[in-house]
Design an enzyme around this catalytic site. Structure first.
Site, mmCIF file in Angstrom:
data_model
loop_
_atom_site.group_PDB
_atom_site.id
_atom_site.type_symbol
_atom_site.label_atom_id
_atom_site.label_comp_id
_atom_site.label_asym_id
_atom_site.label_seq_id
_atom_site.Cartn_x
_atom_site.Cartn_y
_atom_site.Cartn_z
ATOM 1 N N GLY A 11 0.991 -1.080 0.179
ATOM 2 C CA GLY A 11 -0.064 -0.337 -0.199
ATOM 3 C C GLY A 11 0.925 0.937 -0.575
ATOM 4 O O GLY A 11 1.649 1.123 -0.025
ATOM 5 N N GLN A 12 0.202 2.162 0.059
ATOM 6 C CA GLN A 12 0.812 3.589 -0.001
ATOM 7 C C GLN A 12 1.943 3.404 0.797
ATOM 8 O O GLN A 12 3.310 4.536 0.421
ATOM 9 C CB GLN A 12 -0.706 4.707 0.048
ATOM 10 C CG GLN A 12 -0.059 6.220 -0.113
ATOM 11 C CD GLN A 12 -0.853 7.374 0.143
ATOM 12 O OE1 GLN A 12 -1.997 7.226 1.292
ATOM 13 N NE2 GLN A 12 -0.174 8.427 -0.210
ATOM 14 N N LEU A 13 1.335 3.278 2.350
ATOM 15 C CA LEU A 13 2.653 3.881 3.527
ATOM 16 C C LEU A 13 3.903 2.956 3.497
ATOM 17 O O LEU A 13 4.391 2.814 3.293
ATOM 18 C CB LEU A 13 1.720 3.787 4.596
ATOM 19 C CG LEU A 13 1.458 4.856 5.472
ATOM 20 C CD1 LEU A 13 0.640 4.874 6.930
ATOM 21 C CD2 LEU A 13 3.005 5.887 5.363
ATOM 22 N N ASP A 34 1.580 -8.966 1.842
ATOM 23 C CA ASP A 34 0.481 -8.139 1.909
ATOM 24 C C ASP A 34 -0.837 -9.517 0.837
ATOM 25 O O ASP A 34 0.105 -10.298 0.891
ATOM 26 C CB ASP A 34 0.257 -7.488 0.746
ATOM 27 C CG ASP A 34 -0.332 -6.408 0.472
ATOM 28 O OD1 ASP A 34 -0.195 -5.278 0.757
ATOM 29 O OD2 ASP A 34 -2.016 -6.360 -0.021
ATOM 30 N N ARG A 36 -2.023 -8.465 -2.037
ATOM 31 C CA ARG A 36 -1.656 -8.285 -3.930
ATOM 32 C C ARG A 36 0.189 -9.071 -3.312
ATOM 33 O O ARG A 36 0.690 -9.480 -2.587
ATOM 34 C CB ARG A 36 -1.509 -8.218 -4.077
ATOM 35 C CG ARG A 36 -2.851 -6.416 -3.381
ATOM 36 C CD ARG A 36 -2.787 -5.273 -4.100
ATOM 37 N NE ARG A 36 -3.101 -4.246 -2.759
ATOM 38 C CZ ARG A 36 -2.274 -3.437 -2.493
ATOM 39 N NH1 ARG A 36 -2.475 -2.654 -4.041
ATOM 40 N NH2 ARG A 36 -2.007 -1.841 -1.390
ATOM 41 N N ASP A 49 -2.574 -13.017 3.931
ATOM 42 C CA ASP A 49 -3.920 -12.978 3.951
ATOM 43 C C ASP A 49 -3.643 -12.532 5.665
ATOM 44 O O ASP A 49 -3.951 -13.606 6.274
ATOM 45 C CB ASP A 49 -4.627 -13.721 3.880
ATOM 46 C CG ASP A 49 -6.358 -13.462 3.778
ATOM 47 O OD1 ASP A 49 -6.632 -12.228 5.006
ATOM 48 O OD2 ASP A 49 -7.115 -13.958 3.676
ATOM 49 N N TYR A 139 -14.960 2.078 7.538
ATOM 50 C CA TYR A 139 -13.863 3.059 8.063
ATOM 51 C C TYR A 139 -13.832 3.531 9.495
ATOM 52 O O TYR A 139 -13.242 3.091 10.088
ATOM 53 C CB TYR A 139 -13.155 3.893 6.975
ATOM 54 C CG TYR A 139 -11.906 3.810 7.072
ATOM 55 C CD1 TYR A 139 -10.756 3.219 7.174
ATOM 56 C CD2 TYR A 139 -11.179 4.839 7.350
ATOM 57 C CE1 TYR A 139 -9.399 3.617 7.506
ATOM 58 C CE2 TYR A 139 -10.189 5.575 6.853
ATOM 59 C CZ TYR A 139 -9.385 4.389 7.147
ATOM 60 O OH TYR A 139 -7.852 4.993 7.425
ATOM 61 N N LYS A 143 -12.223 1.698 12.998
ATOM 62 C CA LYS A 143 -10.576 2.525 13.614
ATOM 63 C C LYS A 143 -11.442 2.532 14.664
ATOM 64 O O LYS A 143 -10.666 3.125 15.328
ATOM 65 C CB LYS A 143 -10.236 3.660 11.914
ATOM 66 C CG LYS A 143 -9.604 3.243 11.544
ATOM 67 C CD LYS A 143 -7.983 2.932 11.247
ATOM 68 C CE LYS A 143 -8.232 2.605 9.777
ATOM 69 N NZ LYS A 143 -6.582 1.002 10.370
HETATM 70 C C1 AKB Z 1 -9.054 8.204 4.021
HETATM 71 O O1 AKB Z 1 -8.763 9.124 2.896
HETATM 72 O O2 AKB Z 1 -9.511 7.119 4.153
HETATM 73 C C2 AKB Z 1 -7.753 7.576 4.832
HETATM 74 C C3 AKB Z 1 -7.453 7.901 5.793
HETATM 75 C C4 AKB Z 1 -7.844 10.136 5.820
HETATM 76 O O3 AKB Z 1 -7.512 7.473 6.466
HETATM 77 N N1 AKB Z 1 -6.522 8.759 3.337
#
Ligand code: AKB
Length: 318
Positions: A11-13, A34, A36, A49, A139, A143
């Site tokens: 991923g990005q990070l 990952d 992927r 996974d 999401y 979190k």
């Molecule tokens: C998103 O936009 O979902 C993420 C975040 C702020 O966690 N970049």
């Protein structure tokens, strides 16, 4: 040196963090994983996974893992397409990481939280660490639950879990991956291609953002800070900069004056409106010395230079 595992390493990070950790701790001490596979981190790369706890346990035992950066997750905008799957993946994978860490004596775990934990009952300006958390996306809900599970494992089992609430992260190394803040990456791709950008947020919607180098440095600084300095075991607010689409356009136009944008807000506008516009990160500053370095014009300059380089290589290879 003990072994480190990074999940969500493509991923990005993850893709940047793996390189940074390898340069600090040695190529063979950092295992990238990952669901992927991606060619440029093939060295010590495992297809894994994390929702499969047996598979995770095997990797931890085989490589004697002592530190985990658990980055695998589905982000805000993508998450709304399949809420139950997002909840399942984000929470199951975290619980597997925490539980296997407890059982297998992993020393430290990093968990990425997000500004998505905030919702409509906050002061959007300079939002405090201790605020009402009433997220509107699955999401964000995952979190908040994740932060509470981290706190639980610290309180009840002494597991050294550390976490950051990332703002939107801007980097040139990988393509945007389903986030609401990802417009601020995509916009640079269009700018260097000389293509008009259609923005899914309205022009004055300001969000907290951060350059990838700052985000990686924050992660490593938090993980290397002495244990007694870490007072927050749910997740730390960290701040970089805040800007709106209109402000990023102004910055891009200083280098590419012909750049054009149109605004067509969609469901992601609703997500952004429930997030902070700026962040109060005084706990992170006070506890472990956090301080960001990059401003908007710095970021614009680097993004345009790096993506132009990448574009030239791509064009040359065609
Ligand atoms: C998103 O936009 O979902 C993420 C975040 C702020 O966690 N970049």
């Amino acid at each position: 040196m003990y072994k480190i595992l990074v999940t969500g390493a493509c991923g990005q990070l993850g893709s940047v963090l793996v390189k940074r950790l390898r340069s600090k701790h040695g190529e063979h001490n950092v295992i990238a994983s990952d669901i992927r596979s991606k060619p440029d981190i093939e060295e010590l790369f495992i297809k894994l996974d994390v929702t499969d706890s047996n598979a995770l346990e095997k990797v931890i035992t085989k490589y004697q893992i002592k530190e985990i950066y658990h980055l695998a997750a589905i982000l805000s905008a993508k998450g709304e397409e399949s809420p139950l799957k997002t909840w399942d993946i984000n929470i199951k994978s975290l619980l597997n990481v925490l539980e296997v860490s407890r059982l297998k004596n992993v020393k430290k775990v990093f968990y990425p939280s997000s500004i998505a934990v905030f919702g409509d009952h906050i002061d959007r300006n300079y939002t405090s660490q201790i605020s009402c958390l009433s997220p509107k996306t699955v999401y964000g809900i995952s979190k908040v639950a994740g932060e509470n599970w981290c706190q639980y494992y610290f309180d009840n089992y002494g597991l050294d879990v550390r976490s950051i609430r990332y703002p939107g992260i801007i980097g040139y190394q990988s393509l945007p991956g389903g986030g609401t803040t990802d417009y601020a990456i995509d916009i640079f791709y269009k700018a260097i291609e000389g293509v008009e950008f259609k923005c899914f947020l309205s022009e004055n919607t300001s969000l907290p953002m951060m350059f990838i180098d700052d985000a990686i440095r924050a992660t490593i600084e938090l993980m290397r800070a002495p244990k007694e300095l870490i007072k927050t075991r749910s997740s730390y607010n960290i701040s970089g900069i805040s800007f709106s689409p209109a402000q990023i356009v102004e910055s891009i136009k200083k280098l590419l004056p012909d750049f054009k944008i149109t605004y067509k807000p969609d469901f992601r506008q609703g997500i952004a409106e429930n997030w902070p516009s700026s962040i109060n990160d005084s706990e992170a500053r006070g506890d472990w010395g956090w301080n960001s370095k990059f401003n908007l014009d710095d970021i614009t300059e680097i993004m345009i230079a790096e993506l132009t380089k990448k574009n030239k290589i791509k064009t040359h290879n065609v």
